[in-house]
Scaffold this active site. Structure first.
Site, PDB file in Angstrom:
ATOM      1  N   ASP A  61       2.552 -34.291   1.110  1.00  0.00           N
ATOM      2  CA  ASP A  61       3.195 -35.105   0.065  1.00  0.00           C
ATOM      3  C   ASP A  61       4.648 -35.443   0.400  1.00  0.00           C
ATOM      4  OD1 ASP A  61       4.364 -32.655  -0.227  1.00  0.00           O
ATOM      5  OD2 ASP A  61       3.760 -32.327  -2.305  1.00  0.00           O
ATOM      6  N   GLY A  62       5.103 -35.056   1.591  1.00  0.00           N
ATOM      7  CA  GLY A  62       6.459 -35.417   2.021  1.00  0.00           C
ATOM      8  C   GLY A  62       7.483 -34.314   1.810  1.00  0.00           C
ATOM      9  N   GLU A  63       7.117 -33.246   1.111  1.00  0.00           N
ATOM     10  CA  GLU A  63       8.085 -32.163   0.894  1.00  0.00           C
ATOM     11  C   GLU A  63       8.391 -31.457   2.205  1.00  0.00           C
ATOM     12  OE1 GLU A  63       6.654 -29.604  -2.203  1.00  0.00           O
ATOM     13  OE2 GLU A  63       7.044 -31.080  -3.772  1.00  0.00           O
TER      14      GLU A  63
ATOM     15  N   HIS B  35      35.790 -36.855   3.698  1.00  0.00           N
ATOM     16  CA  HIS B  35      36.430 -38.128   3.354  1.00  0.00           C
ATOM     17  C   HIS B  35      37.634 -37.927   2.434  1.00  0.00           C
ATOM     18  CE1 HIS B  35      36.836 -42.386   2.867  1.00  0.00           C
ATOM     19  NE2 HIS B  35      36.734 -42.276   1.566  1.00  0.00           N
TER      20      HIS B  35
ATOM     21  N   ASP C 226      42.192 -49.764   7.275  1.00  0.00           N
ATOM     22  CA  ASP C 226      42.833 -49.896   5.960  1.00  0.00           C
ATOM     23  C   ASP C 226      43.829 -48.761   5.777  1.00  0.00           C
ATOM     24  OD1 ASP C 226      41.268 -47.619   5.324  1.00  0.00           O
ATOM     25  OD2 ASP C 226      39.627 -48.908   4.659  1.00  0.00           O
TER      26      ASP C 226
ATOM     27  N   LYS D 179      45.321 -56.686   4.044  1.00  0.00           N
ATOM     28  CA  LYS D 179      44.872 -58.014   3.605  1.00  0.00           C
ATOM     29  C   LYS D 179      46.082 -58.735   3.029  1.00  0.00           C
ATOM     30  CE  LYS D 179      40.007 -57.467   2.701  1.00  0.00           C
ATOM     31  NZ  LYS D 179      39.142 -56.564   2.089  1.00  0.00           N
TER      32      LYS D 179
END
Ligand code: R5P
Length: 290
Positions: free
Chosen positions: A38-40, A128, A167, A190
């Site tokens: 089932d993807g677990e 971050h 930035d 900018k």
């Protein structure tokens, strides 16, 4: 001291974990990962860790990474001491509530990791926003790989590189990469020229006739870097390189960046890819035995 630790390689950080183990002269434990129909995810630490000092190394790039980390923390509950190294802490950009009702995802994850009281200490490479570390209920330390980027660029022999952050948020990173080697650095800004015209250019330096390295903490879709590279190319730089700490390279990021005229892409192995030219293994190993 480090050789007594047992390193648990998470599903997303097999290479880095093995490198950290090699730096420490420690054993990298055998683990098993597989999926149920089932993807677990199924996770098992095969080697014995009861009463041992273990170090789990697992980046949180996609949701699977988080599930695997939670499973590993649970699997080593009988260890004497558990340290978790999160080379890339995903969800850290959702570091506050921007709109009412939003989850502060980084806090939700930090709480989940430290909640059960199994983890003693956490290391995160270039999160971050460092404020996110406060969300962990245990000591969480920040490791800065920016100097490793600078060392790599210096050894690579790029002539007089100008380090550019895309930035203002990348200014500290650009400085950490550049300053120890005396490279020039700047960030892009900018500038509105008229009602409907905005240009992006370096704040102070000229890149004309220079070799430029654009640096960022994360490359995800490559949009930020591709835009920056196009602007810098239009300003007649000679060669443009891109260096980041965490290279996610999702969607068509590689193509976008290379199409923007970038000569080479450089990343660390916090997330493993063909661009992982710099290893954070020694930096992490040194911290683990401090
Ligand atoms: C943003 O604040 C980060 O520092 C990166 O600039 C950003 O995550 C890069 O994302 P993308 O590669 O999708 O432009």
């Amino acid at each position: 001291m480090g050789e007594k630790m047992k390193i648990i390689p998470g599903i997303s950080s097999q290479l880095l974990a093995t490198r950290i183990a090699a730096e420490l002269g420690a054993e990298a434990c055998l683990c098993e990962y597989k999926r149920f129909p089932d993807g677990e995810l199924y996770t098992r630490v095969i080697d014995k860790v009861k009463d041992e000092e273990v170090v789990i190394v697992q980046s949180l790039m996609a949701d699977t990474g988080l599930i695997a980390l939670l499973q590993l923390i649970d699997a080593v509950e009988e260890a004497h001491k558990t340290t978790v190294v999160i080379p890339y802490l995903g969800y850290a950009r959702q570091d506050k509530r921007f709109r009412p009702g939003e989850a502060i995802s980084s806090r939700a994850i930090a709480r989940g990791i430290s909640f059960a009281g199994i983890v003693d200490k956490i290391f995160v490479v270039n999160v971050h926003n460092r404020a996110v570390l406060e969300y962990f209920d245990v000591e969480a330390r920040h490791l800065d790989a920016a100097p490793l980027l600078g060392e790599y660029l210096a050894k690579r022999g790029i002539v007089d590189p100008v380090i550019i952050g895309p930035d203002e948020g990348a200014r500290d990173l650009a400085k950490s990469v550049a300053a120890p080697h005396g490279f020039e650095y700047d960030v892009l800004e900018k500038k509105r020229i008229s009602g409907d015209e905005v240009i992006i250019q370096p704040k102070e330096l000229s890149v004309k006739g220079k070799n430029v390295v654009i640096v960022d903490d994360i490359i995800s879709t490559g949009g930020t870097i591709a835009e920056a590279a196009s602007m810098i190319r239009a300003r007649e730089a000679i060669e443009i390189y891109v260096a980041c700490i965490h290279g996610l390279f999702v969607q068509n990021a590689t193509l976008r960046i290379l199409n923007a005229g970038v000569k080479d892409i450089i990343a660390t192995d916090t997330i493993e890819s063909i661009f992982s030219k710099i290893s954070v293994a020694k930096m992490v190993a040194d911290e683990l035995i401090k």
